[in-house]
Design a protein around this motif. Sequence first.
Motif, PDB file in Angstrom:
ATOM      1  N   TYR A  75      34.442  35.409  22.687  1.00 30.39           N
ATOM      2  CA  TYR A  75      34.601  34.099  23.306  1.00 30.39           C
ATOM      3  C   TYR A  75      34.532  34.221  24.816  1.00 30.39           C
ATOM      4  CZ  TYR A  75      36.238  32.639  18.730  1.00 30.39           C
ATOM      5  OH  TYR A  75      36.323  32.367  17.390  1.00 30.39           O
ATOM      6  N   LYS A  76      33.585  33.514  25.411  1.00 24.83           N
ATOM      7  CA  LYS A  76      33.469  33.504  26.867  1.00 24.83           C
ATOM      8  C   LYS A  76      34.599  32.661  27.454  1.00 24.83           C
ATOM      9  CE  LYS A  76      28.584  34.454  26.775  1.00 24.83           C
ATOM     10  NZ  LYS A  76      27.246  34.072  27.209  1.00 24.83           N
ATOM     11  N   THR A  77      34.872  32.881  28.717  1.00 22.05           N
ATOM     12  CA  THR A  77      35.998  32.210  29.364  1.00 22.05           C
ATOM     13  C   THR A  77      35.815  30.689  29.311  1.00 22.05           C
ATOM     14  OG1 THR A  77      36.271  34.124  30.802  1.00 22.05           O
ATOM     15  CG2 THR A  77      37.367  32.079  31.469  1.00 22.05           C
TER      16      THR A  77
ATOM     17  N   SER B 225      44.271  41.503  23.060  1.00 22.33           N
ATOM     18  CA  SER B 225      45.556  41.183  23.651  1.00 22.33           C
ATOM     19  C   SER B 225      45.464  41.471  25.145  1.00 22.33           C
ATOM     20  CB  SER B 225      46.643  42.046  23.001  1.00 22.33           C
ATOM     21  OG  SER B 225      47.873  41.854  23.639  1.00 22.33           O
ATOM     22  N   GLY B 226      45.636  40.452  25.948  1.00 24.87           N
ATOM     23  CA  GLY B 226      45.516  40.631  27.389  1.00 24.87           C
ATOM     24  C   GLY B 226      44.086  40.436  27.844  1.00 24.87           C
ATOM     25  N   PRO B 227      43.839  40.698  29.103  1.00 23.11           N
ATOM     26  CA  PRO B 227      42.499  40.472  29.663  1.00 23.11           C
ATOM     27  C   PRO B 227      41.439  41.343  29.005  1.00 23.11           C
ATOM     28  CG  PRO B 227      44.107  40.887  31.402  1.00 23.11           C
ATOM     29  CD  PRO B 227      44.790  41.180  30.106  1.00 23.11           C
ATOM     30  N   VAL B 228      40.236  40.797  28.871  1.00 20.82           N
ATOM     31  CA  VAL B 228      39.079  41.549  28.400  1.00 20.82           C
ATOM     32  C   VAL B 228      38.304  41.910  29.653  1.00 20.82           C
ATOM     33  CG1 VAL B 228      36.988  41.489  27.005  1.00 20.82           C
ATOM     34  CG2 VAL B 228      39.031  40.259  26.231  1.00 20.82           C
ATOM     35  N   VAL B 229      38.298  43.190  29.996  1.00 14.30           N
ATOM     36  CA  VAL B 229      37.678  43.628  31.248  1.00 14.30           C
ATOM     37  C   VAL B 229      36.458  44.492  30.972  1.00 14.30           C
ATOM     38  CG1 VAL B 229      39.842  43.508  32.538  1.00 14.30           C
ATOM     39  CG2 VAL B 229      39.190  45.636  31.452  1.00 14.30           C
ATOM     40  N   SER B 230      35.615  44.606  31.982  1.00 15.49           N
ATOM     41  CA  SER B 230      34.442  45.464  31.906  1.00 15.49           C
ATOM     42  C   SER B 230      34.664  46.668  32.805  1.00 15.49           C
ATOM     43  CB  SER B 230      33.192  44.704  32.357  1.00 15.49           C
ATOM     44  OG  SER B 230      32.114  45.603  32.470  1.00 15.49           O
TER      45      SER B 230
ATOM     46  N   PRO C 204      37.608  48.722  38.287  1.00 15.22           N
ATOM     47  CA  PRO C 204      38.949  48.511  37.722  1.00 15.22           C
ATOM     48  C   PRO C 204      39.278  47.019  37.631  1.00 15.22           C
ATOM     49  CG  PRO C 204      38.996  50.206  39.410  1.00 15.22           C
ATOM     50  CD  PRO C 204      37.623  49.570  39.456  1.00 15.22           C
ATOM     51  N   GLY C 205      39.629  46.577  36.427  1.00 14.16           N
ATOM     52  CA  GLY C 205      39.972  45.182  36.224  1.00 14.16           C
ATOM     53  C   GLY C 205      38.778  44.260  36.324  1.00 14.16           C
ATOM     54  N   GLY C 206      37.574  44.799  36.192  1.00 16.94           N
ATOM     55  CA  GLY C 206      36.352  44.016  36.361  1.00 16.94           C
ATOM     56  C   GLY C 206      36.225  42.891  35.354  1.00 16.94           C
ATOM     57  N   ASP C 207      35.866  41.721  35.841  1.00 17.22           N
ATOM     58  CA  ASP C 207      35.724  40.542  34.995  1.00 17.22           C
ATOM     59  C   ASP C 207      34.554  40.732  34.037  1.00 17.22           C
ATOM     60  OD1 ASP C 207      35.803  38.030  33.861  1.00 17.22           O
ATOM     61  OD2 ASP C 207      34.895  37.034  35.591  1.00 17.22           O
ATOM     62  N   SER C 208      34.814  40.561  32.755  1.00 20.46           N
ATOM     63  CA  SER C 208      33.771  40.701  31.742  1.00 20.46           C
ATOM     64  C   SER C 208      33.110  39.366  31.425  1.00 20.46           C
ATOM     65  CB  SER C 208      34.369  41.266  30.452  1.00 20.46           C
ATOM     66  OG  SER C 208      35.239  40.303  29.859  1.00 20.46           O
ATOM     67  N   GLY C 209      33.765  38.272  31.800  1.00 24.12           N
ATOM     68  CA  GLY C 209      33.276  36.952  31.422  1.00 24.12           C
ATOM     69  C   GLY C 209      33.762  36.515  30.048  1.00 24.12           C
ATOM     70  N   TYR C 210      34.521  37.385  29.367  1.00 24.36           N
ATOM     71  CA  TYR C 210      35.055  37.065  28.045  1.00 24.36           C
ATOM     72  C   TYR C 210      36.560  36.849  28.132  1.00 24.36           C
ATOM     73  CZ  TYR C 210      30.558  38.481  26.249  1.00 24.36           C
ATOM     74  OH  TYR C 210      29.215  38.563  26.001  1.00 24.36           O
ATOM     75  N   HIS C 211      37.027  35.876  27.355  1.00 26.73           N
ATOM     76  CA  HIS C 211      38.451  35.557  27.328  1.00 26.73           C
ATOM     77  C   HIS C 211      39.158  36.198  26.139  1.00 26.73           C
ATOM     78  CE1 HIS C 211      42.137  33.358  27.913  1.00 26.73           C
ATOM     79  NE2 HIS C 211      42.053  32.850  26.700  1.00 26.73           N
ATOM     80  N   LEU C 212      38.474  36.236  24.988  1.00 29.44           N
ATOM     81  CA  LEU C 212      39.107  36.746  23.773  1.00 29.44           C
ATOM     82  C   LEU C 212      38.028  37.331  22.869  1.00 29.44           C
ATOM     83  CD1 LEU C 212      42.018  35.466  21.842  1.00 29.44           C
ATOM     84  CD2 LEU C 212      39.923  35.532  20.526  1.00 29.44           C
TER      85      LEU C 212
END
Length: 106
Positions: A8-10, A42-47, A52-60
Amino acid sequence: MARLVAMYKTPSDTAAFDAYYAENHMPLAKTIPGLTGYEVSSGPVVSPLAGPGGDSGYHLIATLHFESMPALQAALGSPEGQATAGDLANFADGGVELLVFDSKAV
């Protein structure tokens, strides 16, 4: 074993997405015949490729487990599977990518 992965995208409203997913979509998905397991991130989906902590564009990310690809295909074609797929438009306004595949333990 076979898997269906829903990425699921953000969404525009993450709190509304989370509430709808937990209260409506997840219980609906759990009625799909042949479902043997269900996991959600569970928690942020990162790339990790974005740093570090890179936004993946996915929420779940949700992973649904089935005994075989024929069982997964039958589940998707069932009334419960069709209802679950039809429900995506009610909350996944950011978009969703669905992947299916056979898997094996290694």
